[in-house]
Design a protein around this motif. Sequence first.
Motif, mmCIF file in Angstrom:
data_model
loop_
_atom_site.group_PDB
_atom_site.id
_atom_site.type_symbol
_atom_site.label_atom_id
_atom_site.label_comp_id
_atom_site.label_asym_id
_atom_site.label_seq_id
_atom_site.Cartn_x
_atom_site.Cartn_y
_atom_site.Cartn_z
ATOM 1 N N LEU A 99 0.713 -1.242 0.021
ATOM 2 C CA LEU A 99 -0.034 -0.051 0.015
ATOM 3 C C LEU A 99 0.817 0.995 0.269
ATOM 4 O O LEU A 99 0.510 2.198 -0.667
ATOM 5 N N GLU A 100 1.843 1.273 0.747
ATOM 6 C CA GLU A 100 2.933 2.258 0.749
ATOM 7 C C GLU A 100 3.334 2.545 -0.508
ATOM 8 O O GLU A 100 3.598 3.885 -1.004
ATOM 9 N N PHE A 101 3.636 1.446 -1.110
ATOM 10 C CA PHE A 101 4.542 1.578 -2.500
ATOM 11 C C PHE A 101 3.415 2.144 -3.610
ATOM 12 O O PHE A 101 3.586 2.888 -4.517
ATOM 13 N N ARG A 102 2.121 1.773 -3.415
ATOM 14 C CA ARG A 102 1.284 1.930 -4.264
ATOM 15 C C ARG A 102 0.878 3.549 -4.183
ATOM 16 O O ARG A 102 0.580 4.170 -5.286
ATOM 17 N N ARG A 103 1.067 4.241 -2.960
ATOM 18 C CA ARG A 103 0.716 5.591 -2.761
ATOM 19 C C ARG A 103 1.715 6.466 -3.700
ATOM 20 O O ARG A 103 1.613 7.735 -3.919
ATOM 21 N N ALA A 104 2.799 5.699 -3.865
ATOM 22 C CA ALA A 104 3.742 6.493 -4.566
ATOM 23 C C ALA A 104 3.871 6.299 -5.903
ATOM 24 O O ALA A 104 4.124 7.426 -6.688
ATOM 25 N N THR A 105 3.206 5.322 -6.577
ATOM 26 C CA THR A 105 3.533 5.075 -7.987
ATOM 27 C C THR A 105 2.135 5.412 -8.813
ATOM 28 O O THR A 105 2.142 6.037 -9.750
ATOM 29 N N GLY A 106 0.880 5.177 -7.732
ATOM 30 C CA GLY A 106 -0.298 5.317 -8.462
ATOM 31 C C GLY A 106 -0.577 6.913 -8.854
ATOM 32 O O GLY A 106 -0.915 7.081 -10.212
ATOM 33 N N PRO A 107 -0.439 7.763 -7.881
ATOM 34 C CA PRO A 107 -0.776 9.225 -8.382
ATOM 35 C C PRO A 107 0.063 9.716 -9.587
ATOM 36 O O PRO A 107 -0.048 10.800 -9.734
ATOM 37 N N LEU A 108 1.064 9.282 -9.635
ATOM 38 C CA LEU A 108 2.167 9.692 -10.805
ATOM 39 C C LEU A 108 1.853 9.521 -12.139
ATOM 40 O O LEU A 108 2.382 10.086 -12.913
ATOM 41 N N THR A 109 0.923 8.689 -12.350
ATOM 42 C CA THR A 109 0.147 8.357 -13.609
ATOM 43 C C THR A 109 -0.422 9.743 -14.387
ATOM 44 O O THR A 109 0.284 10.045 -15.431
ATOM 45 N N LEU A 110 -0.973 10.499 -13.549
ATOM 46 C CA LEU A 110 -1.557 11.671 -14.233
ATOM 47 C C LEU A 110 -0.608 12.616 -14.613
ATOM 48 O O LEU A 110 -0.631 13.227 -15.807
ATOM 49 N N PRO A 111 0.490 12.950 -13.898
ATOM 50 C CA PRO A 111 1.623 13.869 -14.227
ATOM 51 C C PRO A 111 1.955 13.365 -15.406
ATOM 52 O O PRO A 111 2.577 14.237 -16.184
ATOM 53 N N LEU A 112 2.691 12.360 -15.569
ATOM 54 C CA LEU A 112 3.291 11.567 -16.568
ATOM 55 C C LEU A 112 2.532 11.882 -17.973
ATOM 56 O O LEU A 112 2.947 12.084 -19.065
ATOM 57 N N THR A 113 1.061 11.745 -17.788
ATOM 58 C CA THR A 113 0.297 11.524 -18.679
ATOM 59 C C THR A 113 0.404 13.154 -19.437
ATOM 60 O O THR A 113 0.138 13.306 -20.780
ATOM 61 N N ARG A 114 0.378 14.250 -18.549
ATOM 62 C CA ARG A 114 0.044 15.371 -18.888
ATOM 63 C C ARG A 114 1.585 15.869 -19.833
ATOM 64 O O ARG A 114 1.729 16.610 -20.732
ATOM 65 N N LEU A 115 2.662 15.282 -18.944
ATOM 66 C CA LEU A 115 3.890 15.559 -19.708
ATOM 67 C C LEU A 115 4.258 14.855 -21.252
ATOM 68 O O LEU A 115 5.201 15.692 -21.884
ATOM 69 N N VAL A 116 3.261 13.716 -21.318
ATOM 70 C CA VAL A 116 3.422 13.291 -22.600
ATOM 71 C C VAL A 116 2.761 13.940 -23.520
ATOM 72 O O VAL A 116 2.923 14.010 -24.795
ATOM 73 N N GLY A 117 1.673 14.626 -22.990
ATOM 74 C CA GLY A 117 0.902 15.386 -23.891
ATOM 75 C C GLY A 117 -0.179 14.867 -24.202
ATOM 76 O O GLY A 117 -1.101 15.511 -25.274
ATOM 77 N N SER A 118 -0.769 13.839 -23.718
ATOM 78 C CA SER A 118 -2.226 13.104 -23.731
ATOM 79 C C SER A 118 -3.212 13.212 -22.715
ATOM 80 O O SER A 118 -3.876 12.396 -22.642
ATOM 81 N N GLY A 119 -3.006 14.211 -22.036
ATOM 82 C CA GLY A 119 -3.886 14.329 -20.863
ATOM 83 C C GLY A 119 -5.257 14.940 -21.310
ATOM 84 O O GLY A 119 -5.351 15.005 -22.571
ATOM 85 N N PRO A 120 -6.238 15.093 -20.155
ATOM 86 C CA PRO A 120 -7.684 15.352 -20.758
ATOM 87 C C PRO A 120 -7.809 16.819 -21.401
ATOM 88 O O PRO A 120 -8.535 16.880 -22.262
ATOM 89 N N SER A 121 -6.633 17.692 -21.109
ATOM 90 C CA SER A 121 -6.844 19.054 -21.518
ATOM 91 C C SER A 121 -6.299 19.154 -22.880
ATOM 92 O O SER A 121 -6.134 19.924 -23.472
ATOM 93 N N GLY A 122 -5.453 17.845 -23.230
ATOM 94 C CA GLY A 122 -4.541 18.010 -24.593
ATOM 95 C C GLY A 122 -3.575 19.030 -24.408
ATOM 96 O O GLY A 122 -3.220 19.646 -23.346
ATOM 97 N N GLY A 123 -2.827 19.466 -25.702
ATOM 98 C CA GLY A 123 -1.656 20.363 -25.702
ATOM 99 C C GLY A 123 -0.429 19.879 -24.857
ATOM 100 O O GLY A 123 -0.311 18.865 -24.576
ATOM 101 N N THR A 124 0.283 21.125 -24.823
ATOM 102 C CA THR A 124 1.331 20.801 -24.193
ATOM 103 C C THR A 124 1.852 21.527 -22.739
ATOM 104 O O THR A 124 0.895 22.326 -22.632
ATOM 105 N N VAL A 125 2.793 20.762 -22.148
ATOM 106 C CA VAL A 125 2.973 21.681 -20.745
ATOM 107 C C VAL A 125 4.152 22.898 -20.925
ATOM 108 O O VAL A 125 5.040 22.352 -21.647
ATOM 109 N N PRO A 126 3.981 23.797 -20.486
ATOM 110 C CA PRO A 126 4.782 24.766 -20.470
ATOM 111 C C PRO A 126 6.244 24.450 -20.121
ATOM 112 O O PRO A 126 6.162 23.683 -18.906
ATOM 113 N N PHE A 127 7.380 24.923 -20.350
ATOM 114 C CA PHE A 127 8.520 24.979 -19.876
ATOM 115 C C PHE A 127 9.144 23.581 -20.242
ATOM 116 O O PHE A 127 10.181 23.024 -19.773
#
Length: 331
Positions: A194-222
């Motif tokens: 469970l402790e491991f899962r708390r570290a890995t699970g929430p990271l999915t959304l940030p990486l999805t945004r960095l890839v540029g395929s998030g719900p909002s689409g587009g790119t992340v600045p910087f």
Amino acid sequence: MIVDCAIYADGHRMEGPEDFSDALEEARGAGGFVWIGLHEPSEKEFDLVTEEFGLHPLAVEDALKAHQRPKLEVYDDSLFLVLKPVVYEPDSDQVSTGEVMVFIGDCFVVTVRHGEGSPLGAVRKRLEQEPELLGKGPTSVLYAISDAVVDHYLDVATELQTDLEELEAEVFSPDGGGSRHTASRIYTFKRQVLEFRRATGPLTLPLTRLVGSGPSGGTVPFVNEKARPFFRDVSDHLARVNESVEGLDRLVSDILSAHLAQMSVRQNDDMRKISAWAAMAAVPTMIAGIYGMNFDHMPELHWLWSYPAVIGAMVALEILLYRLFKHRGWL
């Protein structure tokens, strides 16, 4: 404390000035960026960095207090990413997490590390040996740190899988994991997952945004547009980790259920044995009780062979019951 401060231009390191307040100006003049690494800074130390780089106060508060979930925040002048490195201690079978906060601007990187896990010195050295990657600017640092953290997740997942196999072998051993500490070990292992899962699970959304395929689409600045394939690779590795964590969680739940079922079956077997021995003890007790009632008119009281006959009847009945219970598997 400030661990390291350096300016990078054209993929190569240039030593930063003694006063890092001049580092940003020098980095802009050289067409590069400055990378400042801090480890558990005090509020006074971080105030200097905040003033120099114009960091957002909400992100600064998160970086000082720590205990944040992995997330990605976009501000006007910077990008703020929170990562949770995981350290597995095989001697104590404990999973512990640290925190790494990364501030990214147009020509600066500020990393703040809490805890002993995942020192960034190795990441910095690896990047300095890859000038082509380092030449992509602050994005290269963001990628390298994310990649190092997620790759270590894979190592931790492998070690946890090994420990789970050992625990599984113990539970399904011939004695059925009869140790009184087995259930406690299973529950403790589940807490580590469970402790491991708390570290890995929430990271999915940030990486999805960095890839540029998030719900909002587009790119992340910087973030350099050409860095998408690199972050996609990190995201794929994280997906593998999350699948492993899901599998570990399901397996440890199944092992706990199997252990409890084995314990229940073993208790039922014990109760059957106790019941069988109690039934065998009841026969001579009943006969002795009848002949101990001291009535005058009882059969065979004055017969010479009455005592051995009663004892023999008791022995015969005990043998009969023993063979019956043995045949049925109760003994």
